[in-house]
Design a protein around this motif. Structure first.
Motif, PDB file in Angstrom:
ATOM      1  N   ASP A   1      -2.573  63.535  -8.430  1.00 44.57           N
ATOM      2  CA  ASP A   1      -2.078  64.472  -9.441  1.00 44.57           C
ATOM      3  C   ASP A   1      -2.872  65.770  -9.400  1.00 44.57           C
ATOM      4  O   ASP A   1      -2.314  66.859  -9.588  1.00 44.57           O
TER       5      ASP A   1
ATOM      6  N   ALA B   1       0.934  73.041  -6.010  1.00 41.77           N
ATOM      7  CA  ALA B   1       2.004  73.699  -6.755  1.00 41.77           C
ATOM      8  C   ALA B   1       1.605  75.080  -7.249  1.00 41.77           C
ATOM      9  O   ALA B   1       2.409  75.794  -7.850  1.00 41.77           O
ATOM     10  N   GLY B   2       0.349  75.458  -6.995  1.00 40.45           N
ATOM     11  CA  GLY B   2      -0.121  76.772  -7.429  1.00 40.45           C
ATOM     12  C   GLY B   2      -0.464  76.840  -8.900  1.00 40.45           C
ATOM     13  O   GLY B   2      -0.605  77.933  -9.460  1.00 40.45           O
ATOM     14  N   GLU B   3      -0.634  75.677  -9.544  1.00 43.84           N
ATOM     15  CA  GLU B   3      -0.959  75.646 -10.965  1.00 43.84           C
ATOM     16  C   GLU B   3      -2.462  75.670 -11.219  1.00 43.84           C
ATOM     17  O   GLU B   3      -2.896  75.663 -12.378  1.00 43.84           O
ATOM     18  N   ALA B   4      -3.242  75.661 -10.171  1.00 50.52           N
ATOM     19  CA  ALA B   4      -4.699  75.696 -10.306  1.00 50.52           C
ATOM     20  C   ALA B   4      -5.305  76.487  -9.158  1.00 50.52           C
ATOM     21  O   ALA B   4      -4.742  76.548  -8.060  1.00 50.52           O
ATOM     22  N   ASP B   5      -6.459  77.090  -9.423  1.00 50.48           N
ATOM     23  CA  ASP B   5      -7.176  77.824  -8.375  1.00 50.48           C
ATOM     24  C   ASP B   5      -7.961  76.877  -7.479  1.00 50.48           C
ATOM     25  O   ASP B   5      -8.256  77.191  -6.321  1.00 50.48           O
TER      26      ASP B   5
ATOM     27  N   GLU C   1      -6.572  64.916 -14.871  1.00 50.71           N
ATOM     28  CA  GLU C   1      -5.457  64.092 -14.405  1.00 50.71           C
ATOM     29  C   GLU C   1      -5.861  62.625 -14.254  1.00 50.71           C
ATOM     30  O   GLU C   1      -7.041  62.296 -14.139  1.00 50.71           O
TER      31      GLU C   1
ATOM     32  N   LYS D   1      -9.264  78.642 -12.765  1.00 53.19           N
ATOM     33  CA  LYS D   1      -8.539  77.468 -13.253  1.00 53.19           C
ATOM     34  C   LYS D   1      -8.821  76.265 -12.345  1.00 53.19           C
ATOM     35  O   LYS D   1      -8.382  76.234 -11.201  1.00 53.19           O
TER      36      LYS D   1
ATOM     37  N   LYS E   1      -1.346  69.598  -8.487  1.00 54.89           N
ATOM     38  CA  LYS E   1      -1.513  70.823  -9.270  1.00 54.89           C
ATOM     39  C   LYS E   1      -1.940  71.986  -8.374  1.00 54.89           C
ATOM     40  O   LYS E   1      -1.486  73.122  -8.548  1.00 54.89           O
TER      41      LYS E   1
ATOM     42  N   VAL F   1      -8.849  71.996 -11.856  1.00 60.61           N
ATOM     43  CA  VAL F   1      -8.285  70.717 -12.287  1.00 60.61           C
ATOM     44  C   VAL F   1      -9.183  69.593 -11.772  1.00 60.61           C
ATOM     45  O   VAL F   1      -9.568  69.591 -10.600  1.00 60.61           O
TER      46      VAL F   1
ATOM     47  N   SER G   1      -7.187  71.087 -16.950  1.00 63.28           N
ATOM     48  CA  SER G   1      -6.538  69.794 -17.191  1.00 63.28           C
ATOM     49  C   SER G   1      -7.311  68.690 -16.487  1.00 63.28           C
ATOM     50  O   SER G   1      -8.015  68.939 -15.507  1.00 63.28           O
TER      51      SER G   1
END
Length: 276
Positions: A195, A202-206, A190, A159, A199, A161, A188
């Motif tokens: 931004d 926040a651990g929302e992306a590798d 940004e 993942k 991500k 970003v 995603s």
């Protein structure tokens, strides 16, 4: 019995009164003159820098930490001035300036977006490049996806970003992809580099592609992975005062501070490279 005063004595009294009034007037005049001089001197001293009032600086999101510090230093050096900031993606800031948003100075993360402002004659002078920056891979602590190279960002299941293509960091990422022959499919895109960093932290992306300065500024929140292909897209940062500024003197002084020794030191400490 009433004693009459002769003409001679009357003359002497009148003379004495005249002299006394003259001395009093001189003393009063002397005091007023001293007070006026002190007041004038105080006024001259308080405005000795010749700068006062407020400016708004539109600056690329990647400049937030450094410009905030430079702004604070500027206000200390020039008491009576206030520097306010609006940080966002350079392309968003350009759109706001074109639509008439009140701004005094613009600092872009690339020359392409500054050129849009210059092309419409919105700058008050020739923009000056004051720093440069390169991309770096940011991963969460521990690097769970085991990213070790730029090519790893195209691996299935990773993942990633990126910044949107219109944003300088997104444009730089596209150049690097083309140069390296790597096609990344981001989860995603940004509107600013901060931004993207958010991500990742926040651990929302590798992984995310951000600037070297963003990785350094994030400290232990992320791990940076340099890659050789980043040299294919070095971003130059230009700055210019804007023609619509209502405080041109302070705007010009801020630009000079950024491009001068003190501003350059703050930028260098944050990891920015010198202007190419």
């Amino acid at each position: 019995m009433i004693r009459r005063i002769g003409p001679t004595r009357l003359t002497l009294v009148a003379t004495a009164l005249t002299l006394a009034m003259g001395v009093a007037a001189c003393r009063s005049g002397s005091a007023d003159s001293s007070s006026s001089g002190s007041s004038s001197g105080g006024s001259s001293s308080s405005s000795s820098s010749g700068l006062s009032g407020e400016i708004t600086v539109f600056a690329a999101a990647s400049l937030k930490k450094t410009f905030t510090q430079i702004g604070a230093d500027f206000e200390k050096t020039h008491p009576g001035t206030t520097v306010r900031f609006s940080f966002a993606g350079s392309s968003d800031l350009v759109a706001q300036i074109q639509q008439g948003a009140p701004a005094d100075v613009f600092a872009s993360a690339d020359t392409k977006n500054m050129d849009k402002v210059s092309a419409e004659s919105l700058t008050s002078g020739q923009p000056m490049v004051f720093a440069s920056n390169t991309l770096e891979i940011a991963v969460p602590p521990g690097n769970p996806a085991k990213i070790t190279s730029f090519a790893d960002l195209a691996r299935s299941g990773v993942k990633v970003v990126l910044c949107a293509p219109a944003v300088p960091c997104g444009s730089a990422a596209a150049k690097v992809e083309k140069s390296a022959g790597v096609d990344i499919a981001p989860v995603s895109e940004e509107q600013s580099v901060t931004d993207v960093l958010g991500k990742v932290t926040a651990g929302e992306a590798d992984a995310g592609l951000v600037y070297v300065t963003d990785v350094k500024g994030a400290g232990d929140a992320v791990k940076g992975i340099p890659f050789a292909q980043s040299k294919a897209a070095v971003n130059s940062y230009p700055i210019a005062a804007l023609k619509a500024s209502k405080n041109a003197a302070v705007a010009d002084a801020f630009v000079q501070t950024v491009t001068g020794a003190s501003g350059q030191q703050v930028l260098a400490d944050a990891g920015f490279a010198k202007a190419p």
